[in-house]
Design a protein around this motif. Structure first.
Motif, PDB file in Angstrom:
ATOM      1  N   ARG A 272       4.228  -5.519  15.797  1.00 34.65           N
ATOM      2  CA  ARG A 272       4.683  -5.567  14.412  1.00 34.65           C
ATOM      3  C   ARG A 272       3.781  -4.730  13.507  1.00 34.65           C
ATOM      4  NH1 ARG A 272       2.607  -8.523  10.500  1.00 34.65           N
ATOM      5  NH2 ARG A 272       3.793  -8.584   8.569  1.00 34.65           N
ATOM      6  N   LEU A 273       2.494  -4.910  13.686  1.00 30.68           N
ATOM      7  CA  LEU A 273       1.524  -4.192  12.871  1.00 30.68           C
ATOM      8  C   LEU A 273       1.624  -2.680  13.105  1.00 30.68           C
ATOM      9  CD1 LEU A 273      -0.501  -5.490  10.927  1.00 30.68           C
ATOM     10  CD2 LEU A 273      -2.280  -4.951  12.585  1.00 30.68           C
ATOM     11  N   ARG A 274       1.735  -2.307  14.359  1.00 34.56           N
ATOM     12  CA  ARG A 274       1.822  -0.887  14.673  1.00 34.56           C
ATOM     13  C   ARG A 274       3.066  -0.273  14.047  1.00 34.56           C
ATOM     14  NH1 ARG A 274      -1.487   3.284  15.533  1.00 34.56           N
ATOM     15  NH2 ARG A 274      -0.523   4.880  16.816  1.00 34.56           N
ATOM     16  N   TRP A 275       4.171  -0.994  14.107  1.00 34.20           N
ATOM     17  CA  TRP A 275       5.415  -0.491  13.552  1.00 34.20           C
ATOM     18  C   TRP A 275       5.315  -0.374  12.035  1.00 34.20           C
ATOM     19  CZ3 TRP A 275       9.753   1.980  14.487  1.00 34.20           C
ATOM     20  CH2 TRP A 275      10.813   1.866  13.583  1.00 34.20           C
ATOM     21  N   ILE A 276       4.852  -1.424  11.402  1.00 29.46           N
ATOM     22  CA  ILE A 276       4.816  -1.460   9.945  1.00 29.46           C
ATOM     23  C   ILE A 276       3.843  -0.425   9.384  1.00 29.46           C
ATOM     24  CG2 ILE A 276       4.068  -2.873   7.982  1.00 29.46           C
ATOM     25  CD1 ILE A 276       5.255  -5.277   9.407  1.00 29.46           C
ATOM     26  N   ASN A 277       2.702  -0.308  10.016  1.00 31.89           N
ATOM     27  CA  ASN A 277       1.648   0.527   9.452  1.00 31.89           C
ATOM     28  C   ASN A 277       1.665   1.967   9.931  1.00 31.89           C
ATOM     29  OD1 ASN A 277       0.517  -1.501   7.862  1.00 31.89           O
ATOM     30  ND2 ASN A 277      -0.802  -2.209   9.511  1.00 31.89           N
TER      31      ASN A 277
ATOM     32  N   GLY B 161       6.269   4.301   0.565  1.00 31.33           N
ATOM     33  CA  GLY B 161       5.731   5.000   1.719  1.00 31.33           C
ATOM     34  C   GLY B 161       4.303   4.637   2.074  1.00 31.33           C
ATOM     35  N   ARG B 162       3.701   3.794   1.264  1.00 34.51           N
ATOM     36  CA  ARG B 162       2.332   3.366   1.559  1.00 34.51           C
ATOM     37  C   ARG B 162       2.358   1.924   2.049  1.00 34.51           C
ATOM     38  NH1 ARG B 162      -0.615   7.994   1.872  1.00 34.51           N
ATOM     39  NH2 ARG B 162      -0.463   9.213  -0.040  1.00 34.51           N
ATOM     40  N   THR B 163       1.472   1.613   2.975  1.00 30.65           N
ATOM     41  CA  THR B 163       1.408   0.256   3.500  1.00 30.65           C
ATOM     42  C   THR B 163       0.271  -0.511   2.839  1.00 30.65           C
ATOM     43  OG1 THR B 163      -0.152   0.764   5.279  1.00 30.65           O
ATOM     44  CG2 THR B 163       2.190   1.136   5.719  1.00 30.65           C
ATOM     45  N   ASP B 164       0.378  -1.817   2.892  1.00 30.89           N
ATOM     46  CA  ASP B 164      -0.684  -2.637   2.322  1.00 30.89           C
ATOM     47  C   ASP B 164      -2.021  -2.359   3.000  1.00 30.89           C
ATOM     48  OD1 ASP B 164       0.056  -3.741   4.722  1.00 30.89           O
ATOM     49  OD2 ASP B 164       0.292  -5.765   3.982  1.00 30.89           O
TER      50      ASP B 164
ATOM     51  N   ASN C 286      16.852  -5.742  12.007  1.00 30.77           N
ATOM     52  CA  ASN C 286      16.277  -6.623  10.991  1.00 30.77           C
ATOM     53  C   ASN C 286      15.122  -5.919  10.320  1.00 30.77           C
ATOM     54  OD1 ASN C 286      15.086  -8.524   9.451  1.00 30.77           O
ATOM     55  ND2 ASN C 286      14.961 -10.076  11.041  1.00 30.77           N
ATOM     56  N   SER C 287      15.314  -5.488   9.118  1.00 36.95           N
ATOM     57  CA  SER C 287      14.245  -4.790   8.412  1.00 36.95           C
ATOM     58  C   SER C 287      13.903  -5.501   7.139  1.00 36.95           C
ATOM     59  CB  SER C 287      14.660  -3.362   8.137  1.00 36.95           C
ATOM     60  OG  SER C 287      13.590  -2.674   7.544  1.00 36.95           O
ATOM     61  N   LYS C 288      13.738  -6.788   7.236  1.00 33.00           N
ATOM     62  CA  LYS C 288      13.413  -7.526   6.026  1.00 33.00           C
ATOM     63  C   LYS C 288      12.048  -7.146   5.476  1.00 33.00           C
ATOM     64  CE  LYS C 288      11.773 -11.390   8.775  1.00 33.00           C
ATOM     65  NZ  LYS C 288      12.024 -12.746   9.162  1.00 33.00           N
ATOM     66  N   ASP C 289      11.288  -6.370   6.294  1.00 38.83           N
ATOM     67  CA  ASP C 289       9.997  -5.938   5.790  1.00 38.83           C
ATOM     68  C   ASP C 289      10.151  -4.974   4.633  1.00 38.83           C
ATOM     69  OD1 ASP C 289       9.474  -5.518   9.174  1.00 38.83           O
ATOM     70  OD2 ASP C 289       8.711  -7.197   8.019  1.00 38.83           O
ATOM     71  N   MET C 290      11.243  -4.246   4.659  1.00 40.89           N
ATOM     72  CA  MET C 290      11.409  -3.206   3.652  1.00 40.89           C
ATOM     73  C   MET C 290      11.866  -3.819   2.350  1.00 40.89           C
ATOM     74  SD  MET C 290      13.127  -0.129   5.689  1.00 40.89           S
ATOM     75  CE  MET C 290      12.755   0.969   4.345  1.00 40.89           C
ATOM     76  N   ASP C 291      11.405  -3.276   1.292  1.00 36.60           N
ATOM     77  CA  ASP C 291      11.914  -3.703   0.018  1.00 36.60           C
ATOM     78  C   ASP C 291      12.474  -2.498  -0.707  1.00 36.60           C
ATOM     79  OD1 ASP C 291       8.700  -3.537  -0.730  1.00 36.60           O
ATOM     80  OD2 ASP C 291      10.079  -2.648  -2.151  1.00 36.60           O
TER      81      ASP C 291
END
Length: 308
Positions: free
Chosen positions: A58-63, A102-105, A224-229
């Motif tokens: 998850r982390l690798r994908w998101i970041n 386009g920037r991650t936390d 499922n891309s609920k990560d995206m806003d």
DNA sequence: AAACTATACAACCGCGTCCAC
DNA sequence: AGTGGACGCGGTTGTATAGTT
């Protein structure tokens, strides 16, 4: 949460790999998620043939692997945005990241610790910046700012509510409840690619038709891309709604989307709004402000959420 | 050239929250 | 209502690389 019973079963115990990801692992993860979506993260490494745990995937994908991520240096505007939002929100990196498409936390957090924190610690270096941003620089910012929304607008060029008068927050509420400062968070309950505005092909049309006739499109509907806003995917810099919603400019075919090389993709979805004490409909007005009506006029309102 | 130090950033860890059972 | 699993977030650590001595 988010996993059905079928996905939860038969998870063999195995030693998970740690450390840096190899290009081969990246490729496996990217290919799997672009094809199937992540669904239940704990099942991703098993299905993708990776010896990692779901959390690591998850982390690798998101970041790192997620399409639409910016790489490279932070611009001066991004820097200002981070500094100002950090004054208001503190170390709420995920909330700050919502204002930086386009920037991650994680990226913002690292940038803060490696650079901005030191800059803030040296008052002479931020003095000119503070004077520029705030008229009264010798006292507590939180007591001086007249409109937090104006602040956010100023630093990010983001106008979440159409007009700032629509929201009135007493300044002394800022520290008490910084959540109220945020624009409505819009989540993609399902991440769907809808169309390539210049190249409607079969996959796209099938997706339009809820994937009824195309298994591949049907799979994609389950992405499922609920990560995206929405703030991350919408271009607020003035481009049309029919282009550039994901990557800010241009358009891409679904093949490009699958491969992650498109310069711009259009998304639609069952958009879900998190109402954060915002006046109703104002953000909706924004969504209707383009040449193309992309949001059907049938908001479903609940106490805390607005669904489209 | 080698050793040491500083920096950037990728990744891990622990905890809180949510949700299904 | 209680429990366990998954997710998301923020803090922290680890590692690669650049710069310095």
């Amino acid at each position: 949460m988010g996993c059905n019973s079928m996905e939860k079963i038969s998870k063999p115990k195995q030693k998970h790999r740690k450390g840096l990801w190899s290009p081969e692992e990246d490729e496996k993860l990217r290919n799997y998620i672009l094809k199937h979506g992540h669904g239940c993260w704990s099942s991703v490494p098993i299905n993708a043939g990776l010896q990692r745990n779901g959390k690591s995937c998850r982390l690798r994908w998101i970041n790192y692997l997620r399409p639409g991520l910016k790489r490279g240096m932070f611009s001066a505007q991004e820097e200002e945005t981070i500094l100002n939002l950090h004054r208001i929100l503190g170390n709420k990196w995920s909330q700050i990241a919502q204002h930086l498409p386009g920037r991650t936390d994680n990226e913002i957090k690292n940038f803060w610790h490696s650079y901005l924190k030191k800059k803030v610690a040296k008052p002479e270096e931020v003095e000119s910046f503070s004077k520029h941003q705030f008229t009264n620089s010798n006292s507590n910012f939180q007591e001086d700012v007249e409109s937090p929304i104006k602040l956010i607008n100023t630093v990010s060029g983001f106008h979440p509510f159409g007009n700032e008068e629509g929201l009135s927050i007493e300044s002394n509420q800022l520290s008490a409840n910084s959540q109220t400062l945020l624009p409505p968070k819009i989540l993609f309950a399902e991440w769907l690619t809808i169309f390539d505005s210049t190249n409607n092909n079969n996959i796209d049309n099938d997706i339009f038709n809820n994937g009824e006739n195309n298994p591949q499109a049907n799979q994609f509907l389950h992405y499922n891309s609920k990560d995206m806003d929405f703030t991350q995917s919408m271009d607020f810099q003035g481009q049309g709604f029919n282009q550039g919603l994901m990557y800010n400019e241009g358009s891409c075919s679904s093949e490009e989307l699958y491969s992650g090389v498109g310069s711009g993709c259009v998304f639609d979805s069952q958009l879900k709004f998190e109402d954060q004490t915002t006046p109703e409909n104002e953000f909706g007005d924004l969504l209707f402000s383009g040449d193309n009506e992309i949001i059907p006029n049938d908001f479903v309102m609940s106490n805390n959420l607005r669904y489209i």
